[in-house]
Design a protein around this motif. Structure first.
Motif, PDB file in Angstrom:
ATOM      1  N   GLU A  33       0.875  -1.176   0.000  1.00 37.49           N
ATOM      2  CA  GLU A  33       0.000   0.000   0.000  1.00 37.49           C
ATOM      3  C   GLU A  33       0.907   1.219   0.000  1.00 37.49           C
ATOM      4  OE1 GLU A  33      -2.359   0.685   3.507  1.00 37.49           O
ATOM      5  OE2 GLU A  33      -3.209   2.505   2.629  1.00 37.49           O
ATOM      6  N   ILE A  34       0.778   2.055  -1.023  1.00 35.07           N
ATOM      7  CA  ILE A  34       1.662   3.227  -1.116  1.00 35.07           C
ATOM      8  C   ILE A  34       1.132   4.334  -0.207  1.00 35.07           C
ATOM      9  CG2 ILE A  34       2.610   4.982  -2.677  1.00 35.07           C
ATOM     10  CD1 ILE A  34       2.418   2.907  -4.949  1.00 35.07           C
ATOM     11  N   LEU A  35       2.025   4.842   0.637  1.00 38.01           N
ATOM     12  CA  LEU A  35       1.643   5.921   1.554  1.00 38.01           C
ATOM     13  C   LEU A  35       2.116   7.274   1.017  1.00 38.01           C
ATOM     14  CD1 LEU A  35       2.621   4.177   4.922  1.00 38.01           C
ATOM     15  CD2 LEU A  35       0.355   4.284   3.869  1.00 38.01           C
ATOM     16  N   TYR A  36       3.313   7.294   0.454  1.00 34.68           N
ATOM     17  CA  TYR A  36       3.913   8.542  -0.031  1.00 34.68           C
ATOM     18  C   TYR A  36       4.677   8.279  -1.320  1.00 34.68           C
ATOM     19  CZ  TYR A  36       2.980   9.795   4.798  1.00 34.68           C
ATOM     20  OH  TYR A  36       2.356   9.996   5.995  1.00 34.68           O
ATOM     21  N   GLU A  63       9.590   7.218  -6.413  1.00 35.04           N
ATOM     22  CA  GLU A  63      10.127   7.446  -5.062  1.00 35.04           C
ATOM     23  C   GLU A  63       9.015   7.020  -4.099  1.00 35.04           C
ATOM     24  OE1 GLU A  63      13.206  11.163  -5.905  1.00 35.04           O
ATOM     25  OE2 GLU A  63      11.245  11.634  -5.087  1.00 35.04           O
ATOM     26  N   ILE A  64       8.906   5.715  -3.911  1.00 37.58           N
ATOM     27  CA  ILE A  64       7.717   5.122  -3.304  1.00 37.58           C
ATOM     28  C   ILE A  64       8.002   4.625  -1.887  1.00 37.58           C
ATOM     29  CG2 ILE A  64       6.082   3.183  -3.508  1.00 37.58           C
ATOM     30  CD1 ILE A  64       6.671   3.300  -6.605  1.00 37.58           C
ATOM     31  N   VAL A  65       7.132   5.011  -0.961  1.00 38.63           N
ATOM     32  CA  VAL A  65       7.233   4.512   0.417  1.00 38.63           C
ATOM     33  C   VAL A  65       5.868   3.978   0.821  1.00 38.63           C
ATOM     34  CG1 VAL A  65       7.529   5.228   2.828  1.00 38.63           C
ATOM     35  CG2 VAL A  65       9.135   6.013   1.086  1.00 38.63           C
ATOM     36  N   GLY A  66       5.835   2.804   1.427  1.00 39.77           N
ATOM     37  CA  GLY A  66       4.548   2.231   1.811  1.00 39.77           C
ATOM     38  C   GLY A  66       4.676   1.128   2.829  1.00 39.77           C
TER      39      GLY A  66
END
Ligand code: NDP
Ligand code: ZN
Length: 348
Positions: A33-36, A63-66
């Motif tokens: 699940e991508i958060l930012y 530039e994916i954080v999750g």
């Protein structure tokens, strides 16, 4: 899996909501699940087809954080609930010399980009992080170290690694004299990282507008590139210069800034450059080189380095539906920071 993102459908139109499917989980896959997601200038180049190879529709974002939602049966490194990240690549052959060297970005069979790439198994177009979910094989998933602010760390996944990698390649360390040209997403990270490595960092910009900001990031000085006297006064003063300018330009005026054997590394403009001149290269055995993102192990290394040295990108948070305004601002080039999209308001 059904998901939603923002896609460009051609080079002229703004990005708009786009409902699409993520692939079913394979044994080696992690569903996230991508958060930012950070907003890189490459996303803008791709949406507008500046490089001529965009395949539409394209959901940009690398530039994916999750957070891990589900893992395939063969996954060993991650479990549901882990904080994870994905950068600019989602696959490569993993068996050639470059992949074995940890340089998957130079895979002999070609790395698969996070967006506008082709899945190695299904042949489908890959879609990036301006979306609610992504499915990526575990070898291309990074771990977000504890202590790194999830909302701010996304730009490390491209801006961070793209500048860290050449700083490592050219052995920057305590006492190195580093110049950074173009103080945007990549440039501001280059300053912070090089300063944390112990280098003496000089920011090089079109004006002095960003001076106070970049001094607070660890630069010791700002050199205005249009000021010929100042440029001359800085001749022979740099070991490494990282050039992040995102447009066709002439890099020749920056060569005399290098000391003997110094290197100017081009990471910005992808494509044609203005005509250059060999004289300042010959007179000092100076080099001009290029560099492309960085390998997976090195991407983990820069995440860990940032956690260890308390380095965070300067970010301006936006919601997904503000992306077209953010692209307009990025074009102006007057931010010494990065937009990061908070995905929480995006509903499938
Ligand atoms: P940004 O837009 O955030 O920053 C670029 C900076 O370059 C601006 O802040 C500005 O700095 C300067 N600049 C902008 N326009 C001009 C111009 N017309 N002439 C001279 N300088 C200009 O971009 P990013 O940092 O996100 O990306 C920079 C480039 O790097 C892009 O082209 C991107 O595609 C590329 N890239 C390459 C990668 C690689 O692996 N090699 C990976 C990621 C990105 P100032 O005001 O200080 O002059
Ligand atoms: Zn990028």
């Amino acid at each position: 899996m059904k998901t939603v993102g923002y896609a460009a459908h051609d080079s002229e139109k703004p990005l708009e909501p786009y409902h699409f499917e993520r692939r079913a989980l394979r044994d080696e896959d992690v569903s996230i699940e991508i958060l930012y997601c950070g907003v890189c200038h490459s996303d803008l180049h791709t949406a507008e087809n500046d490089w001529g190879w965009t395949q539409y529709p394209v959901v940009p974002g690398h530039e994916i954080v999750g957070r891990v939602l589900e893992v395939g049966s063969g996954v060993t490194k991650y479990k549901v609930g882990d904080n994870v990240a994905v950068g600019c690549m989602v696959d490569s052959c993993l068996s050639c010399d470059q992949c074995h060297n940890g340089e998957e970005q130079f895979c002999r069979e070609g790395m698969v980009g996070t967006y506008s790439g082709q899945d190695r198994i299904s042949g489908e177009l890959t879609q990036g992080g301006y979306s609610k979910h992504i499915v990526v094989r575990e070898e291309f998933v990074l771990s977000v170290p504890e202590g790194l602010d999830l909302a701010k760390c996304a730009p490390i996944l491209c801006a961070g690694i793209t500048t860290y990698s050449p700083l490592r390649t050219w052995n920057v360390g305590p006492g190195s004299r580093v110049g950074v040209i173009g103080l945007g997403g990549l440039g501001h990270m280059a300053i912070k990282i090089a300063a944390a490595m112990g280098a003496h960092v000089t920011a090089i910009s079109r004006s002095d507008k960003k001076k106070q900001q970049v001094l607070s990031y660890g630069a010791k000085d700002l050199l205005v590139s249009s000021d010929e006297d100042a440029m001359q006064a800085h001749a022979n003063q740099f070991d490494v210069i990282i050039n992040t300018i995102p447009v066709k330009h002439d890099f020749t005026p920056y060569i005399p800034l290098l000391d003997i054997d110094g290197t100017q590394v081009l990471v910005g403009q992808v494509g044609e450059l203005e005509e250059t001149n060999s004289v300042p290269l010959l007179m000092g055995r100076r080099r001009v080189a290029g560099s492309l993102i960085g390998g997976i192990a090195q991407t983990q290394e820069i995440l860990d380095f940032c956690a260890l040295h308390n380095i965070l990108p300067e970010v301006e948070m936006i919601k997904m539906d503000q992306i077209n305004d953010a692209f307009d601002k990025l074009k102006q080039g007057d931010m010494a920071s990065r937009f990061v999209i908070d995905m929480s308001s995006l509903e499938v």
